[in-house]
Scaffold this motif. Sequence first.
Motif, short mmCIF file in Angstrom:
data_model
loop_
_atom_site.label_atom_id
_atom_site.label_comp_id
_atom_site.label_asym_id
_atom_site.label_seq_id
_atom_site.Cartn_x
_atom_site.Cartn_y
_atom_site.Cartn_z
N LYS A 271 9.74 83.60 82.15
CA LYS A 271 10.29 84.96 82.04
C LYS A 271 11.62 84.98 81.28
CE LYS A 271 7.19 87.40 84.11
NZ LYS A 271 6.45 88.43 83.35
N ILE A 272 12.47 84.02 81.58
CA ILE A 272 13.78 83.97 80.92
C ILE A 272 13.62 83.70 79.43
CG2 ILE A 272 15.95 82.70 80.77
CD1 ILE A 272 15.75 84.53 83.18
N ILE A 273 12.78 82.73 79.08
CA ILE A 273 12.55 82.41 77.67
C ILE A 273 11.94 83.61 76.94
CG2 ILE A 273 11.30 80.92 76.08
CD1 ILE A 273 11.43 78.72 78.20
N VAL A 278 12.32 88.02 73.01
CA VAL A 278 12.20 89.44 72.68
C VAL A 278 13.50 89.94 72.08
CG1 VAL A 278 11.92 91.75 73.67
CG2 VAL A 278 10.40 89.91 74.38
N LYS A 279 14.64 89.49 72.67
CA LYS A 279 15.95 89.90 72.14
C LYS A 279 16.13 89.44 70.70
CE LYS A 279 17.89 91.90 75.76
NZ LYS A 279 18.36 93.32 75.71
N LEU A 280 15.52 88.27 70.38
CA LEU A 280 15.64 87.74 69.03
C LEU A 280 14.64 88.37 68.07
CD1 LEU A 280 16.16 83.95 69.87
CD2 LEU A 280 17.88 85.58 69.08
N GLY A 281 13.80 89.26 68.60
CA GLY A 281 12.84 89.95 67.75
C GLY A 281 11.58 89.18 67.48
#
Length: 528
Positions: A271-273, A278-281
Amino acid sequence: MITHITAIVTFVKLFFIPLYHSTDFEVHRNWLAITYNTSINQWYYESTSEWTLDYPPLFAWLEYCLSLVAVWFDPKMLEVNNLNYKSDMTVLFQRLSVIVLDIIFIYAARSCALLVKHRILLLFILLICNPGLLMVDHIHFQYNGFLYGILLLSICSMINSNHLQAALWFAILLNLKHIYLYVAPVYIVYLLRTYCFMVVSADGTNTAWYSFSITNLLTLGVVVTAVFCVSFGPFLDHLPQIFARLFPFKRGLCHAYWAPNFWALYNFGDKIIQHFMVKLGLDIKKTEASMTGGLVQEFSHSVLPSITPTITFVLTFISMLPALIKLWHLGADRRYRALSFVRCLVVCATCSFMFGWHVHEKAVLMILIPMSFICVLGDIDGKLFLIISTVGHYSLFPLLYPKNLLAIKIFMLLTHAAFAFGNIPLLYDTKGKPKRRGFLRLPMLNQLESFYIYGLIILCLYEHVIHVALGLNKTLPFLPLMLTSVYCAIGVFYFWIYYYCYFLAFNVSRVPTFTTVNRENYNVKKSK
């Protein structure tokens, strides 16, 4: 005193009768109905209810015996089509059946306590006042108490070198609930080494020559096989169907609420990865509903490799292997070997809990019950029991989710923890002087371990106060469950590594025995 304590605990169980109960209540009501109203040829095929019979045949026979009594309480509970039926008399019978079967656990707890003469009361209270059993059996509703009673009887027999009796009890246990297959390797290794390999000679270096006894092996095989024949004999034509029910691998890696084990950490890591990717697109698949939606099903991880049943079995076996090798190579002195058997049982139970497939949170009791017995026989055992008992019992809190049960859960855990922390350290304070402690340091625990235990208080406050106050109970309803799983998994993982190293590195000649423990305890009291 034992009689008085038993009466008090039983009285408390009676107070729990009208409380909340889980879907397991309907599971067992349905099994009563199936065994009472259908032929044995249909027991493992009947599927009117989604809660089909999926325990071994001996438990099915137990349900049948209970149904013969249940009919006198309320015959309607034994109708297969009467789903989710729970009249007052049905609830009363189901609750009383658990309480009555607990007689086996009480007897076994007393038998274990009598093995440690000067610590009888302490050990007996730790066992029968176990908050996990009270929560799981007498509120949530299951029949774990008498099963762990049979396990304790098997352990007692093994310690007393009654190997055939120990094997008999364990074979019965396996045919009542197959989850105990996880610790079967410990029994196999120990019985082969101590019963089938006879000591020919031994010297003062704890080295012995062995001679294999085919007679003992055959005798052992006959005892175990006889139990399986009695259990599965009437179902020989239905074995594929029974095994399909006993081992349903379509339920997924984890239960709806992640048990606090390695896979909880693995899922959390995924989940963390996923979040950072997702934040990195980066384009990745999302599986939130599968893993944190509170459902029992198969799912795929988003980033990390997905886990199959085969992987969990291999990891479980590999993790057990060093402990089993250590158990095999213990010395010839049976006094030392017997308690090492119990320690190895705890280690392998923890291995199965850490890496098993679809592990239920309730399986932590397979660690806690033997540890309750062994904690009075060694300082490291006592220290680690204080940790795993507190963490393990807290991890069961989500089972009792109604808000009106919060005070009961906390009261039971705090009472048991206060008793354990107040009495177990006294067993190892041979000088009779309190040791200097750091800031808020708990007895026998170091500073970091103490802060970790205190962290459970913060976790509890967040789940029941802060999470709601922030309004996250609607947007992130399963966040508290995930945090509980992950935080408790850290504690279980720490216990597993620490206790495993302790077992592997411990000098067998220093393993406490019942004889030496009693003598040392007597000398300490006499010197005081």
